[in-house]
Write an enzyme that holds these catalytic residues in place. Structure first.
Site, mmCIF file in Angstrom:
data_model
loop_
_atom_site.group_PDB
_atom_site.id
_atom_site.type_symbol
_atom_site.label_atom_id
_atom_site.label_comp_id
_atom_site.label_asym_id
_atom_site.label_seq_id
_atom_site.Cartn_x
_atom_site.Cartn_y
_atom_site.Cartn_z
ATOM 1 N N GLY A 127 -6.118 7.541 -4.031
ATOM 2 C CA GLY A 127 -4.928 8.057 -4.707
ATOM 3 C C GLY A 127 -4.540 9.446 -4.257
ATOM 4 N N GLY A 137 1.954 2.557 -2.970
ATOM 5 C CA GLY A 137 1.939 3.024 -4.349
ATOM 6 C C GLY A 137 2.481 2.003 -5.326
ATOM 7 N N SER A 153 -4.564 2.899 4.136
ATOM 8 C CA SER A 153 -4.819 2.146 2.915
ATOM 9 C C SER A 153 -4.795 0.644 3.184
ATOM 10 C CB SER A 153 -3.778 2.510 1.858
ATOM 11 O OG SER A 153 -4.043 1.856 0.640
ATOM 12 N N HIS A 155 7.455 -7.445 -2.137
ATOM 13 C CA HIS A 155 7.204 -6.830 -0.840
ATOM 14 C C HIS A 155 8.177 -7.351 0.221
ATOM 15 C CE1 HIS A 155 3.707 -4.742 -2.157
ATOM 16 N NE2 HIS A 155 2.869 -5.751 -2.124
ATOM 17 N N LYS A 213 0.813 -1.224 0.000
ATOM 18 C CA LYS A 213 0.000 0.000 0.000
ATOM 19 C C LYS A 213 0.844 1.271 0.000
ATOM 20 C CE LYS A 213 -3.388 -0.922 -0.586
ATOM 21 N NZ LYS A 213 -3.906 -1.488 -1.871
ATOM 22 N N TRP A 235 0.709 1.879 -8.771
ATOM 23 C CA TRP A 235 1.016 3.110 -9.505
ATOM 24 C C TRP A 235 2.405 3.032 -10.124
ATOM 25 C CZ3 TRP A 235 1.297 8.599 -6.837
ATOM 26 C CH2 TRP A 235 1.235 9.588 -7.822
ATOM 27 N N ARG A 291 -8.498 3.236 -4.229
ATOM 28 C CA ARG A 291 -9.533 3.862 -3.409
ATOM 29 C C ARG A 291 -9.609 5.368 -3.591
ATOM 30 N NH1 ARG A 291 -10.171 5.431 1.957
ATOM 31 N NH2 ARG A 291 -7.907 5.382 2.198
ATOM 32 N N ARG A 294 6.156 5.524 1.243
ATOM 33 C CA ARG A 294 5.010 6.440 1.373
ATOM 34 C C ARG A 294 4.843 6.791 2.843
ATOM 35 N NH1 ARG A 294 -1.237 4.717 -0.218
ATOM 36 N NH2 ARG A 294 -2.137 6.832 -0.298
#
Length: 287
Positions: free
Chosen positions: A250, A44, A129, A99, A42, A47, A248, A121
């Site tokens: 962004g 990004g 998130s 991950h 979560k 993206w 959800r 992030r």
């Protein structure tokens, strides 16, 4: 669906991980042309998978419109990896995702020239998130409460381990790897400059029109409507759309709508204790 694999003291969803797949990831033989995206969940990931795919595809949009992102950039540690790896286009660098923490995956990278993009992030936004993702994903337990989820996140006992240790571990390897550290916030606040930094790092410099092309196809409106990016192709038994959307909001700073003053104070105390002495200049505020 609700099985759990514990590997190196960290919990992973058993639905998509096995002891064998996790061990295989740790011993993976990287090619010098590989591009590896590493994130804590979560942060990004989707993206950045889209951004990197667009940079590497050189304007050929067929995969962007037709190949799900988890097939374009498969996860090293998941049990589907070996099959998906064989389907990647041999004419392009292999784009891979993980991950896993630095302790697990670092040794396999130390003698490689593979390019590593580490994306981080604001951990408060990560937490929010991830909380909603637990509600959406049927292979993760439904949180008993937001308060309990905050406590578990701060303790680092949840799925995929500690955010703090994940970030610190990978940053600790930065001098020894061909690695670029990028944040969700800088991609959000300065997308063109961040895109230029990424394309230069990958050795795929882009012209202004190419940058426009990439930015259009990695925008939240485009991605949220794309079935090969928004996870709408996943069966509802795996991700329940009645519980929300995978992509959800962004946005930055959504945590402010969820944290109580007490939770915020506690989080800041833990953050300062774990991250305060690293001397990092990160583009997020904890207040």
């Amino acid at each position: 669906m609700d099985s759990v694999e514990v590997f190196k003291g960290i919990r992973f969803p058993g639905f998509m991980h096995t002891q064998e797949s996790l061990r295989t990831a740790c011993g993976f033989q990287f090619q010098d042309t590989d591009v590896l995206l590493v994130t804590f969940p979560k942060s990004g990931t989707t993206w950045m998978q889209q951004v990197l795919s667009l940079i590497l595809c050189k304007g050929h949009l067929w995969p962007i419109h037709n190949v799900p992102n988890w097939e374009r950039a498969p996860w090293l540690e998941q049990n589907s990896f070996v099959k998906l790896l064989g389907n990647l286009d041999p004419s392009q660098p292999r784009l891979l995702t993980s991950h896993l923490g630095a302790e697990a995956l670092g040794p396999a990278l130390l003698h490689s020239k593979a390019r590593v993009v580490y994306m981080a992030r604001n951990p408060k936004d990560v937490l929010v998130s991830f909380y909603y993702f637990h509600k959406l994903a049927k292979f993760l337990p439904d949180p008993s409460s937001f308060e309990d989820f905050v406590a578990e996140f701060l303790e680092g006992t949840g799925f995929f381990g500690s955010w703090f240790e994940h970030v610190k571990g990978w940053l600790g390897l930065e001098p020894d790897l061909n690695m670029l550290f990028v944040t969700y916030e800088e991609l959000h606040q300065a997308p063109r400059a961040t895109l230029q930094k990424l394309s230069d790092f990958l050795g795929y410099p882009l012209g202004p029109e190419e940058e426009d092309f990439v930015l259009e196809h990695c925008s939240f409106p485009f991605m949220s409507q794309s079935s090969v990016v928004n996870y709408s192709l996943v069966p509802k038994e795996v991700m329940d759309p009645s519980q929300g959307r995978f992509l959800r909001k962004g946005v930055m700073g959504d945590w402010k709508e969820h944290f109580s003053p007490e939770q915020n104070e506690k989080f800041n105390t833990v953050y300062q204790a774990k991250m305060g002495n690293l001397g990092l200049h990160l583009p997020w505020t904890m207040d």
